[in-house]
Scaffold this motif. Sequence first.
Motif, PDB file in Angstrom:
ATOM      1  N   ASP A  33     -13.783  -3.409   0.191  1.00 52.78           N
ATOM      2  CA  ASP A  33     -13.237  -4.364   1.156  1.00 52.78           C
ATOM      3  C   ASP A  33     -12.394  -3.609   2.178  1.00 52.78           C
ATOM      4  O   ASP A  33     -11.320  -3.089   1.839  1.00 52.78           O
ATOM      5  CB  ASP A  33     -12.382  -5.410   0.435  1.00 52.78           C
ATOM      6  CG  ASP A  33     -11.831  -6.489   1.365  1.00 52.78           C
ATOM      7  OD1 ASP A  33     -11.984  -6.371   2.599  1.00 52.78           O
ATOM      8  OD2 ASP A  33     -11.238  -7.443   0.839  1.00 52.78           O
ATOM      9  N   LEU A  34     -12.869  -3.534   3.421  1.00 48.01           N
ATOM     10  CA  LEU A  34     -12.101  -2.838   4.453  1.00 48.01           C
ATOM     11  C   LEU A  34     -10.779  -3.535   4.755  1.00 48.01           C
ATOM     12  O   LEU A  34      -9.916  -2.970   5.416  1.00 48.01           O
ATOM     13  CB  LEU A  34     -12.931  -2.685   5.741  1.00 48.01           C
ATOM     14  CG  LEU A  34     -13.830  -1.453   5.778  1.00 48.01           C
ATOM     15  CD1 LEU A  34     -14.634  -1.399   7.077  1.00 48.01           C
ATOM     16  CD2 LEU A  34     -13.054  -0.173   5.583  1.00 48.01           C
ATOM     17  N   GLY A  35     -10.599  -4.729   4.242  1.00 46.36           N
ATOM     18  CA  GLY A  35      -9.315  -5.403   4.342  1.00 46.36           C
ATOM     19  C   GLY A  35      -8.224  -4.638   3.594  1.00 46.36           C
ATOM     20  O   GLY A  35      -7.032  -4.864   3.822  1.00 46.36           O
ATOM     21  N   ASP A  36      -8.619  -3.730   2.713  1.00 46.41           N
ATOM     22  CA  ASP A  36      -7.669  -2.909   1.958  1.00 46.41           C
ATOM     23  C   ASP A  36      -7.295  -1.619   2.690  1.00 46.41           C
ATOM     24  O   ASP A  36      -6.511  -0.813   2.184  1.00 46.41           O
ATOM     25  CB  ASP A  36      -8.263  -2.540   0.589  1.00 46.41           C
ATOM     26  CG  ASP A  36      -8.444  -3.746  -0.308  1.00 46.41           C
ATOM     27  OD1 ASP A  36      -7.690  -4.725  -0.162  1.00 46.41           O
ATOM     28  OD2 ASP A  36      -9.357  -3.706  -1.163  1.00 46.41           O
ATOM     29  N   THR A  67      -5.355  -0.766   5.246  1.00 48.85           N
ATOM     30  CA  THR A  67      -3.948  -0.489   5.517  1.00 48.85           C
ATOM     31  C   THR A  67      -3.214  -0.056   4.255  1.00 48.85           C
ATOM     32  O   THR A  67      -2.439   0.913   4.275  1.00 48.85           O
ATOM     33  CB  THR A  67      -3.262  -1.715   6.140  1.00 48.85           C
ATOM     34  OG1 THR A  67      -3.934  -2.034   7.364  1.00 48.85           O
ATOM     35  CG2 THR A  67      -1.798  -1.453   6.441  1.00 48.85           C
ATOM     36  N   GLN A  68      -3.469  -0.740   3.143  1.00 46.26           N
ATOM     37  CA  GLN A  68      -2.803  -0.375   1.884  1.00 46.26           C
ATOM     38  C   GLN A  68      -3.226   1.013   1.418  1.00 46.26           C
ATOM     39  O   GLN A  68      -2.397   1.787   0.945  1.00 46.26           O
ATOM     40  CB  GLN A  68      -3.111  -1.410   0.799  1.00 46.26           C
ATOM     41  CG  GLN A  68      -2.463  -2.762   1.054  1.00 46.26           C
ATOM     42  CD  GLN A  68      -2.887  -3.761  -0.003  1.00 46.26           C
ATOM     43  OE1 GLN A  68      -4.033  -4.176  -0.032  1.00 46.26           O
ATOM     44  NE2 GLN A  68      -1.959  -4.114  -0.866  1.00 46.26           N
ATOM     45  N   GLN A 113     -16.907   0.791   4.200  1.00 44.80           N
ATOM     46  CA  GLN A 113     -17.023  -0.305   3.233  1.00 44.80           C
ATOM     47  C   GLN A 113     -18.399  -0.227   2.594  1.00 44.80           C
ATOM     48  O   GLN A 113     -19.404   0.003   3.271  1.00 44.80           O
ATOM     49  CB  GLN A 113     -16.851  -1.655   3.919  1.00 44.80           C
ATOM     50  CG  GLN A 113     -16.968  -2.827   2.942  1.00 44.80           C
ATOM     51  CD  GLN A 113     -16.593  -4.152   3.560  1.00 44.80           C
ATOM     52  OE1 GLN A 113     -15.584  -4.260   4.227  1.00 44.80           O
ATOM     53  NE2 GLN A 113     -17.413  -5.165   3.325  1.00 44.80           N
TER      54      GLN A 113
END
Length: 127
Positions: free
Chosen positions: A83-86, A88-89, A109
């Motif tokens: 998940d490229l939503g991760d 930043t973390q 991803q």
Amino acid sequence: MSKKEIISTDNAPAAIGPYSQAVKVGDTVYLSGQIPLIPATMQMVEGGVVEQAKQVFANLSAVAAAAGGSLDDAVKVNISLTDLGDFTQVNEVMASVFKQPFPARACVQVAALPKGSMIEVEVILSL
């Protein structure tokens, strides 16, 4: 021609397929992709992507040490995320692991990773 030296350590997860933890050729070390397995148990670390990323980099650090180096010797990092939503973390974890000047990096991803991992990272070192 340089000969391949196989790098292996009990301080990182054993290979779960037909590959080596790392291969050294001359002053270059190619670290295989690591997922967040705890070396002693071969079980996935509990938690989210931050905990998984920390375990992955700990595993990579152990393999780098077995090769006679450290992650400070990294010249290229390849990150796969489910998940490229991760992104930043994972960047925050990476910033705590690597010092400037940072290595080159790619981040993509992917549809899935082994054992349901959220992250896999491979590294190339120059010793």
